[in-house]
Design a protein around this motif. Structure first.
Motif, mmCIF file in Angstrom:
data_model
loop_
_atom_site.group_PDB
_atom_site.id
_atom_site.type_symbol
_atom_site.label_atom_id
_atom_site.label_comp_id
_atom_site.label_asym_id
_atom_site.label_seq_id
_atom_site.Cartn_x
_atom_site.Cartn_y
_atom_site.Cartn_z
ATOM 1 N N ALA A 166 -11.211 -0.429 6.479
ATOM 2 C CA ALA A 166 -12.044 0.035 4.999
ATOM 3 C C ALA A 166 -13.279 0.239 5.145
ATOM 4 C CB ALA A 166 -11.336 -0.795 4.066
ATOM 5 N N LEU A 167 -14.115 -0.882 5.945
ATOM 6 C CA LEU A 167 -15.592 -0.994 5.879
ATOM 7 C C LEU A 167 -15.979 0.104 6.771
ATOM 8 C CD1 LEU A 167 -18.164 -2.251 5.320
ATOM 9 C CD2 LEU A 167 -17.701 -3.824 7.219
ATOM 10 N N ILE A 168 -15.116 0.412 7.943
ATOM 11 C CA ILE A 168 -15.614 1.595 8.848
ATOM 12 C C ILE A 168 -15.653 2.945 8.203
ATOM 13 C CG2 ILE A 168 -15.044 2.824 11.128
ATOM 14 C CD1 ILE A 168 -14.369 -0.266 12.043
ATOM 15 N N LEU A 169 -14.442 3.052 7.481
ATOM 16 C CA LEU A 169 -14.429 4.377 6.930
ATOM 17 C C LEU A 169 -15.253 4.706 5.780
ATOM 18 C CD1 LEU A 169 -10.160 4.973 7.046
ATOM 19 C CD2 LEU A 169 -12.151 5.869 8.532
ATOM 20 N N SER A 170 -15.539 3.406 4.979
ATOM 21 C CA SER A 170 -16.615 3.602 3.811
ATOM 22 C C SER A 170 -17.826 4.147 4.241
ATOM 23 C CB SER A 170 -16.579 2.531 3.038
ATOM 24 O OG SER A 170 -17.136 1.389 3.914
ATOM 25 N N LEU A 171 -18.239 3.785 5.795
ATOM 26 C CA LEU A 171 -19.530 4.196 6.205
ATOM 27 C C LEU A 171 -19.632 5.612 6.862
ATOM 28 C CD1 LEU A 171 -20.372 0.701 7.954
ATOM 29 C CD2 LEU A 171 -21.434 1.742 6.006
ATOM 30 N N PHE A 172 -18.573 5.799 7.441
ATOM 31 C CA PHE A 172 -18.400 7.018 8.233
ATOM 32 C C PHE A 172 -17.487 8.097 7.743
ATOM 33 C CE2 PHE A 172 -19.621 3.589 11.188
ATOM 34 C CZ PHE A 172 -21.009 4.019 11.696
ATOM 35 N N SER A 173 -16.536 7.926 6.871
ATOM 36 C CA SER A 173 -15.814 8.950 6.230
ATOM 37 C C SER A 173 -15.544 8.745 4.830
ATOM 38 C CB SER A 173 -14.259 8.628 7.057
ATOM 39 O OG SER A 173 -13.273 9.791 6.746
ATOM 40 N N ASP A 174 -14.671 9.335 4.272
ATOM 41 C CA ASP A 174 -14.524 9.250 2.895
ATOM 42 C C ASP A 174 -13.228 8.478 2.788
ATOM 43 O OD1 ASP A 174 -14.047 9.520 -0.054
ATOM 44 O OD2 ASP A 174 -14.121 11.639 0.166
ATOM 45 N N ILE A 175 -13.334 7.025 2.138
ATOM 46 C CA ILE A 175 -12.374 6.325 2.197
ATOM 47 C C ILE A 175 -11.284 6.525 0.894
ATOM 48 C CG2 ILE A 175 -13.420 4.422 0.596
ATOM 49 C CD1 ILE A 175 -12.104 2.375 1.910
ATOM 50 N N LEU A 176 -11.909 7.325 0.103
ATOM 51 C CA LEU A 176 -11.095 7.955 -0.990
ATOM 52 C C LEU A 176 -10.204 9.169 -1.114
ATOM 53 C CD1 LEU A 176 -13.732 7.190 -3.972
ATOM 54 C CD2 LEU A 176 -11.785 5.660 -3.027
ATOM 55 N N LEU A 177 -10.312 9.599 0.476
ATOM 56 C CA LEU A 177 -9.464 10.906 0.722
ATOM 57 C C LEU A 177 -7.968 10.496 0.532
ATOM 58 C CD1 LEU A 177 -10.830 12.335 4.023
ATOM 59 C CD2 LEU A 177 -10.879 13.397 1.956
ATOM 60 N N VAL A 178 -7.169 11.237 -0.032
ATOM 61 C CA VAL A 178 -5.877 10.907 -0.338
ATOM 62 C C VAL A 178 -5.232 10.385 0.672
ATOM 63 C CG1 VAL A 178 -3.772 11.887 -0.848
ATOM 64 C CG2 VAL A 178 -5.416 12.657 -2.119
ATOM 65 N N GLU A 179 -5.403 11.165 2.091
ATOM 66 C CA GLU A 179 -4.825 10.842 3.420
ATOM 67 C C GLU A 179 -5.333 9.281 3.872
ATOM 68 O OE1 GLU A 179 -4.755 12.163 8.210
ATOM 69 O OE2 GLU A 179 -5.925 12.907 6.857
ATOM 70 N N ASN A 180 -6.361 8.870 3.408
ATOM 71 C CA ASN A 180 -6.683 7.485 3.873
ATOM 72 C C ASN A 180 -6.315 6.628 2.981
ATOM 73 O OD1 ASN A 180 -8.315 8.639 6.020
ATOM 74 N ND2 ASN A 180 -10.231 8.588 4.855
ATOM 75 N N LEU A 181 -6.261 6.939 1.630
ATOM 76 C CA LEU A 181 -5.747 6.009 1.041
ATOM 77 C C LEU A 181 -4.354 5.870 1.220
ATOM 78 C CD1 LEU A 181 -7.329 7.405 -2.523
ATOM 79 C CD2 LEU A 181 -7.913 5.068 -1.244
ATOM 80 N N LEU A 182 -3.517 6.725 1.493
ATOM 81 C CA LEU A 182 -1.880 6.762 1.854
ATOM 82 C C LEU A 182 -1.684 5.701 2.934
ATOM 83 C CD1 LEU A 182 -0.831 10.445 0.969
ATOM 84 C CD2 LEU A 182 -0.138 8.247 0.077
ATOM 85 N N ILE A 183 -2.621 6.050 4.003
ATOM 86 C CA ILE A 183 -2.372 5.189 5.020
ATOM 87 C C ILE A 183 -2.675 3.594 4.737
ATOM 88 C CG2 ILE A 183 -3.642 4.474 7.141
ATOM 89 C CD1 ILE A 183 -4.353 7.512 7.745
ATOM 90 N N PHE A 184 -3.809 3.299 3.960
ATOM 91 C CA PHE A 184 -3.939 2.033 3.859
ATOM 92 C C PHE A 184 -2.891 1.381 2.812
ATOM 93 C CE2 PHE A 184 -8.671 2.982 4.423
ATOM 94 C CZ PHE A 184 -8.710 1.629 5.238
ATOM 95 N N ALA A 185 -2.290 2.543 1.792
ATOM 96 C CA ALA A 185 -1.363 1.755 0.986
ATOM 97 C C ALA A 185 -0.001 1.367 1.793
ATOM 98 C CB ALA A 185 -0.942 2.987 -0.084
ATOM 99 N N LEU A 186 0.261 2.207 2.997
ATOM 100 C CA LEU A 186 1.309 1.920 3.679
ATOM 101 C C LEU A 186 1.118 0.606 4.484
ATOM 102 C CD1 LEU A 186 3.926 2.800 5.289
ATOM 103 C CD2 LEU A 186 2.641 3.902 6.906
ATOM 104 N N GLY A 187 -0.123 0.445 4.891
ATOM 105 C CA GLY A 187 -0.349 -0.937 5.488
ATOM 106 C C GLY A 187 -0.185 -2.053 4.608
#
Length: 203
Positions: A166-187
């Motif tokens: 989550a830290l890496i994505l917050s620095l280099f991507s958009d952690i709030l993208l639906v795709e990213n949120l869904l991946i974290f939700a699955l984890g």
């Protein structure tokens, strides 16, 4: 969405990263476990793709009826992604609870981390964000060393790796993208599922 050209073909980087992660992840599992990964791994990807594509017909029914071949080129969008991840979650839960099943929830989390850490590493690399790819690769190597040394992926370690990602994505991507949120939700779902299943076994 970024694209990469291979010969005469132009492919989206996220699709290329996903397919690379699928097969490399299965190879890593085979090297460590000395056996092929179970069917649930491949079935999960099939379920995701099937729901993601078919959901287009549900959410765009009139367009689908008018031009059925549009299903080959379009998908269900954000709603389709949500349904696809929900489908994976339900499938893994059903598989574990199925009578006579030999699948254990502890097998899900390592495969989850290997795939998605590979996926994000590949996605950054294919997008030519090499600093992000290098940092992501460090996290991937850390997890692989953890995995190869046969250390138990306890809930606490799983949460730690999820937070670092989550830290890496917050620095280099958009952690709030639906795709990213869904991946974290699955984890998070898999972590909770493993924790509760462990408690049930102990009782």
């Amino acid at each position: 969405m970024n694209y990469i050209t291979i010969g005469r073909f132009t492919l989206p980087t996220d699709l290329l990263a996903a397919f690379a992660a699928i097969f490399i992840g299965a190879l890593i599992y085979r090297i460590r476990e000395k056996k092929s990964i179970d069917d649930w791994y491949w079935n999960s990807f099939f379920i995701y793709i099937a729901i993601y594509k078919i959901s287009y017909a549900i959410f765009n029914f009139k367009l689908f009826i008018d031009t059925p071949l549009s299903l080959l080129y379009f998908n269900g969008g954000t709603e389709g992604q949500i349904l696809a991840f929900l489908g994976i979650a339900i499938y893994l839960y059903w598989l574990t609870r199925k009578k006579g099943s030999t699948i254990k929830p502890v097998e899900y989390l390592p495969a989850y981390f290997i795939f998605f850490l590979l996926y994000w590493t590949g996605l950054f690399a294919f997008s030519q964000d090499f600093l992000a790819a290098a940092i992501q690769a460090v996290l991937l190597v850390m997890f692989l060393l953890f995995y190869v040394k046969n250390m138990k992926l306890a809930v606490e370690y799983a949460i730690l790796f999820l937070m670092l990602e989550a830290l890496i994505l917050s620095l280099f991507s958009d952690i709030l993208l639906v795709e990213n949120l869904l991946i974290f939700a699955l984890g998070i779902y898999l972590i909770i599922f493993q924790r509760f299943n462990k408690e049930e076994v102990q009782h």
